[in-house]
Write a protein that holds these residues in place. Structure first.
Motif, short mmCIF file in Angstrom:
data_model
loop_
_atom_site.label_atom_id
_atom_site.label_comp_id
_atom_site.label_asym_id
_atom_site.label_seq_id
_atom_site.Cartn_x
_atom_site.Cartn_y
_atom_site.Cartn_z
N ILE A 10 0.87 -1.17 0.00
CA ILE A 10 0.00 0.00 0.00
C ILE A 10 0.91 1.23 0.00
CG2 ILE A 10 -1.81 1.26 1.23
CD1 ILE A 10 -1.24 -2.28 2.27
N HIS A 11 0.78 2.06 -1.02
CA HIS A 11 1.55 3.30 -1.11
C HIS A 11 0.58 4.46 -0.92
CE1 HIS A 11 5.35 1.60 -2.69
NE2 HIS A 11 4.54 0.65 -3.10
N ALA A 12 0.70 5.12 0.22
CA ALA A 12 -0.16 6.28 0.50
C ALA A 12 0.39 7.51 -0.19
CB ALA A 12 -0.21 6.53 2.01
N LEU A 53 3.32 -2.54 4.01
CA LEU A 53 3.24 -3.88 3.49
C LEU A 53 2.58 -4.78 4.52
CD1 LEU A 53 5.74 -5.91 1.53
CD2 LEU A 53 5.08 -6.81 3.75
N PHE A 54 1.62 -5.58 4.06
CA PHE A 54 1.07 -6.65 4.88
C PHE A 54 1.64 -7.96 4.39
CE2 PHE A 54 -2.70 -4.14 6.32
CZ PHE A 54 -2.60 -4.44 7.67
N TYR A 55 2.11 -8.78 5.34
CA TYR A 55 2.49 -10.16 5.05
C TYR A 55 1.47 -11.02 5.79
CZ TYR A 55 4.96 -14.49 4.53
OH TYR A 55 5.27 -15.78 4.21
N GLU A 56 0.73 -11.81 5.04
CA GLU A 56 -0.38 -12.56 5.60
C GLU A 56 -0.26 -14.05 5.28
OE1 GLU A 56 -4.10 -10.87 4.20
OE2 GLU A 56 -3.08 -8.97 3.79
N THR A 57 -0.70 -14.88 6.21
CA THR A 57 -0.83 -16.30 5.97
C THR A 57 -2.23 -16.70 6.40
OG1 THR A 57 1.51 -16.62 6.50
CG2 THR A 57 0.13 -18.60 6.39
N TRP A 58 -2.92 -17.37 5.50
CA TRP A 58 -4.29 -17.84 5.73
C TRP A 58 -4.35 -19.34 5.56
CZ3 TRP A 58 -7.93 -14.55 7.48
CH2 TRP A 58 -7.62 -13.19 7.44
N SER A 59 -5.22 -20.00 6.31
CA SER A 59 -5.32 -21.45 6.20
C SER A 59 -5.91 -21.88 4.86
CB SER A 59 -6.12 -22.03 7.37
OG SER A 59 -7.42 -21.50 7.38
N SER A 60 -6.61 -20.97 4.19
CA SER A 60 -7.14 -21.27 2.85
C SER A 60 -7.48 -19.96 2.14
CB SER A 60 -8.40 -22.12 2.94
OG SER A 60 -9.47 -21.36 3.48
N ARG A 61 -7.61 -20.03 0.85
CA ARG A 61 -8.01 -18.86 0.08
C ARG A 61 -9.43 -18.44 0.46
NH1 ARG A 61 -9.96 -16.87 -5.03
NH2 ARG A 61 -8.67 -15.08 -5.62
N GLU A 62 -10.27 -19.41 0.77
CA GLU A 62 -11.65 -19.10 1.17
C GLU A 62 -11.68 -18.25 2.43
OE1 GLU A 62 -11.52 -22.14 -1.74
OE2 GLU A 62 -10.51 -22.12 0.20
N HIS A 63 -10.81 -18.54 3.39
CA HIS A 63 -10.75 -17.71 4.60
C HIS A 63 -10.30 -16.29 4.26
CE1 HIS A 63 -10.73 -21.56 6.91
NE2 HIS A 63 -11.50 -20.81 7.69
N TRP A 64 -9.33 -16.16 3.36
CA TRP A 64 -8.88 -14.82 2.98
C TRP A 64 -9.99 -14.06 2.25
CZ3 TRP A 64 -7.77 -12.97 -2.09
CH2 TRP A 64 -7.26 -11.67 -2.11
N LEU A 65 -10.70 -14.75 1.37
CA LEU A 65 -11.81 -14.09 0.66
C LEU A 65 -12.88 -13.64 1.64
CD1 LEU A 65 -12.11 -16.35 -2.51
CD2 LEU A 65 -11.27 -13.99 -2.40
N ALA A 66 -13.16 -14.44 2.66
CA ALA A 66 -14.14 -14.04 3.69
C ALA A 66 -13.63 -12.81 4.43
CB ALA A 66 -14.39 -15.20 4.65
N HIS A 67 -12.34 -12.77 4.72
CA HIS A 67 -11.73 -11.61 5.37
C HIS A 67 -11.97 -10.34 4.56
CE1 HIS A 67 -8.64 -8.79 6.65
NE2 HIS A 67 -8.06 -8.89 5.47
N MET A 68 -11.83 -10.44 3.26
CA MET A 68 -11.98 -9.27 2.41
C MET A 68 -13.40 -8.70 2.42
SD MET A 68 -8.95 -8.68 1.49
CE MET A 68 -9.19 -7.42 0.26
N GLU A 69 -14.35 -9.44 2.95
CA GLU A 69 -15.75 -8.99 3.01
C GLU A 69 -16.18 -8.58 4.42
OE1 GLU A 69 -17.46 -8.54 0.24
OE2 GLU A 69 -15.72 -9.28 -0.88
N THR A 70 -15.25 -8.52 5.36
CA THR A 70 -15.60 -8.20 6.74
C THR A 70 -15.90 -6.71 6.92
OG1 THR A 70 -13.29 -7.87 7.33
CG2 THR A 70 -14.20 -10.10 7.69
N PRO A 71 -16.65 -6.37 7.97
CA PRO A 71 -16.93 -4.96 8.24
C PRO A 71 -15.67 -4.13 8.49
CG PRO A 71 -18.45 -6.35 9.46
CD PRO A 71 -17.43 -7.26 8.84
N HIS A 72 -14.65 -4.71 9.12
CA HIS A 72 -13.44 -3.91 9.38
C HIS A 72 -12.66 -3.63 8.10
CE1 HIS A 72 -12.55 -8.12 10.62
NE2 HIS A 72 -11.40 -7.94 9.99
N VAL A 73 -12.70 -4.51 7.12
CA VAL A 73 -12.06 -4.21 5.83
C VAL A 73 -12.86 -3.13 5.10
CG1 VAL A 73 -11.43 -5.13 3.56
CG2 VAL A 73 -10.86 -6.41 5.63
#
Length: 100
Positions: A10-12, A53-73
Motif C-alpha cells: 500500500i503506497h499512501a 506492506l502486509f504479510y499474511e498467511t491464511w489457512s485457505s483462500r476461502e478464509h482470505w476471501l471471507a476476510h476481504m468482506e468483513t466490516p473492518h475491511v
C-alpha cells in the motif's frame, strides 16, 4: 486445502501517510481474530514512511476471501478513500513443502 500467503503493498500519498497508517493498524487486531488467519503482520518501509506492506498467511483462500468482506475491511476502505496512491497484492503458494 493449502495455505495461502498474501503480500499487499500500500503506497499512501505522502500527505496522507499518517491517516493510512492509522487505518491499517486498526485492521490488525480484528483480522488476527478471524477464522483461518495464521499471520497478519503490518510493516512500514524503512526508507519510505508512506509505503506499507502486509504479510499474511491464511489457512485457505476461502478464509482470505471471507476476510476481504468483513466490516473492518470495509471500514478501512472508507477511511482511506482518496489517500492511497497505489496498491498491489500477490497471492502466493508455498512450493518448498516445508512449514516454518
Amino acid at each position: 486445502m493449502s495455505e495461502l500467503f498474501v503480500v499487499a503493498h500500500i503506497h499512501a500519498h505522502p500527505d496522507a501517510a499518517e491517516r493510512v497508517h492509522k487505518a491499517l493498524k486498526e485492521l490488525v487486531a480484528p483480522t488476527r481474530a478471524e477464522a483461518g488467519c495464521i499471520r497478519y503482520d503490518l510493516h512500514t518501509h524503512n526508507d519510505d514512511p508512506a509505503h506499507f506492506l502486509f504479510y499474511e498467511t491464511w489457512s485457505s483462500r476461502e478464509h482470505w476471501l471471507a476476510h476481504m468482506e468483513t466490516p473492518h475491511v470495509e471500514a478501512y476502505r472508507q477511511a482511506i478513500e482518496g489517500a492511497v496512491a497505489s496498491f498491489s497484492l500477490d497471492e502466493l503458494t508455498r512450493v518448498d513443502g516445508e512449514a516454518g
